[in-house]
Structure formats: structure tokens, C-alpha cells
Design a protein around this motif. Structure first.
Motif, mmCIF file in Angstrom:
data_model
loop_
_atom_site.group_PDB
_atom_site.id
_atom_site.type_symbol
_atom_site.label_atom_id
_atom_site.label_comp_id
_atom_site.label_asym_id
_atom_site.label_seq_id
_atom_site.Cartn_x
_atom_site.Cartn_y
_atom_site.Cartn_z
ATOM 1 N N LEU A 29 0.824 -1.198 0.000
ATOM 2 C CA LEU A 29 0.000 0.000 0.000
ATOM 3 C C LEU A 29 0.863 1.254 0.000
ATOM 4 O O LEU A 29 0.611 2.205 -0.759
ATOM 5 N N LEU A 30 1.912 1.269 0.789
ATOM 6 C CA LEU A 30 2.818 2.411 0.851
ATOM 7 C C LEU A 30 3.533 2.622 -0.483
ATOM 8 O O LEU A 30 3.612 3.749 -0.985
ATOM 9 N N VAL A 31 4.045 1.554 -1.071
ATOM 10 C CA VAL A 31 4.719 1.671 -2.370
ATOM 11 C C VAL A 31 3.731 2.127 -3.435
ATOM 12 O O VAL A 31 4.059 2.961 -4.281
ATOM 13 N N GLY A 32 2.507 1.627 -3.395
ATOM 14 C CA GLY A 32 1.484 2.057 -4.351
ATOM 15 C C GLY A 32 1.179 3.539 -4.236
ATOM 16 O O GLY A 32 1.028 4.235 -5.242
ATOM 17 N N ILE A 33 1.107 4.049 -3.014
ATOM 18 C CA ILE A 33 0.863 5.472 -2.809
ATOM 19 C C ILE A 33 2.022 6.295 -3.350
ATOM 20 O O ILE A 33 1.824 7.325 -4.000
ATOM 21 N N LEU A 34 3.258 5.849 -3.109
ATOM 22 C CA LEU A 34 4.423 6.571 -3.619
ATOM 23 C C LEU A 34 4.468 6.573 -5.145
ATOM 24 O O LEU A 34 4.739 7.602 -5.771
ATOM 25 N N VAL A 35 4.193 5.446 -5.768
ATOM 26 C CA VAL A 35 4.228 5.348 -7.225
ATOM 27 C C VAL A 35 3.119 6.202 -7.836
ATOM 28 O O VAL A 35 3.343 6.928 -8.806
ATOM 29 N N LEU A 36 1.922 6.139 -7.277
ATOM 30 C CA LEU A 36 0.820 6.945 -7.790
ATOM 31 C C LEU A 36 1.103 8.437 -7.626
ATOM 32 O O LEU A 36 0.841 9.228 -8.533
ATOM 33 N N GLY A 37 1.650 8.824 -6.495
ATOM 34 C CA GLY A 37 2.011 10.229 -6.289
ATOM 35 C C GLY A 37 3.048 10.701 -7.280
ATOM 36 O O GLY A 37 2.950 11.812 -7.823
ATOM 37 N N ASN A 38 4.052 9.881 -7.538
ATOM 38 C CA ASN A 38 5.075 10.237 -8.518
ATOM 39 C C ASN A 38 4.472 10.331 -9.917
ATOM 40 O O ASN A 38 4.781 11.254 -10.674
ATOM 41 N N PHE A 39 3.606 9.402 -10.271
ATOM 42 C CA PHE A 39 2.975 9.410 -11.595
ATOM 43 C C PHE A 39 2.136 10.669 -11.782
ATOM 44 O O PHE A 39 2.202 11.324 -12.827
#
Length: 122
Positions: A29-39
Motif C-alpha cells: 500500500l505504501l509503495v502504491g501510494i508513492l508510485v501513484l504520487g510520482n505518476f
């Protein structure tokens, strides 16, 4: 009267086991939030870059856009006379970072194009 003494249950390791079971999901979940924020950040940057390029191409036709990540899609604005009935479309293409994370490169594209259309002459 007889009392039955039951020994308290041994719950010492339950919290640790629950944490170990939940930890992978929390990390995903944390990695998904970081990737989505970067995208979304890259998408906003590409949109702003395309908007600035379209503004420059519409107001100052014939001048170079000044950035190799920008390209004019379709016909450019005529240099003279200004024709507000025509428009110019500019595409900005930016690379997407964080694609080195496993399984993310299968979901996210390696580059993100954004197009903006603006009337010639402003």
C-alpha cells in the motif's frame, strides 16, 4: 464452594504474528501510494510543459519551442497574419520514474505524453 482457576491464555506472540501477516500488505500500500504520487506529479509537469509550449507556439509562431521534450502535433500557426480561427497542438513527453520497482514497470508506461491545444494568436 469451589472455584475453578483457569490459567490466563498465553497471548505473548499473537501481536507479532499478526504484524508479520499484515506487514506485506502495508508495504504494498505504501509503495502504491508513492508510485501513484510520482505518476501524478509527472503528469502535472508534462501538462504544464505542454501548456507553456502551446502558449509559446500560439503567441510567437515560427520560433523554436526551446525544449527537446516538446513537439508540435499537426500544423503550426502561420507567422502572419494571425488567424485566431486556427489552433496549434503541442505534445510534451516526460519519462516516468520509479519504474525500476518490481511489477511497477508492467503497469506504468515508461514515458507520459500530454497534449495541449491553443488558439493561434492567443
Amino acid at each position: 464452594m469451589r472455584r475453578h482457576h483457569t490459567s490466563p491464555r498465553d497471548d505473548d506472540g499473537v501481536v507479532a504474528i499478526e504484524f508479520v501477516l499484515i506487514l506485506p500488505f502495508l508495504l504494498m500500500l505504501l509503495v502504491g501510494i508513492l508510485v501513484l504520487g510520482n505518476f501524478l506529479s509527472v503528469k502535472g509537469q508534462a501538462s504544464n510543459l505542454a501548456r507553456d509550449g502551446a502558449r509559446q507556439a500560439a503567441l510567437f509562431p515560427g520560433t523554436p519551442l526551446g525544449d527537446d521534450r516538446l513537439s508540435i502535433v499537426g500544423p503550426a500557426c502561420p507567422t502572419s497574419p494571425r488567424d485566431p480561427s486556427r489552433s496549434v497542438t503541442v505534445r510534451a513527453t516526460l519519462p516516468v520514474a520509479l519504474t525500476s520497482i518490481p511489477l511497477v514497470d508492467d503497469v506504468l508506461p515508461s514515458t507520459l505524453p500530454q497534449e495541449v491545444t491553443m488558439r493561434c494568436g492567443g
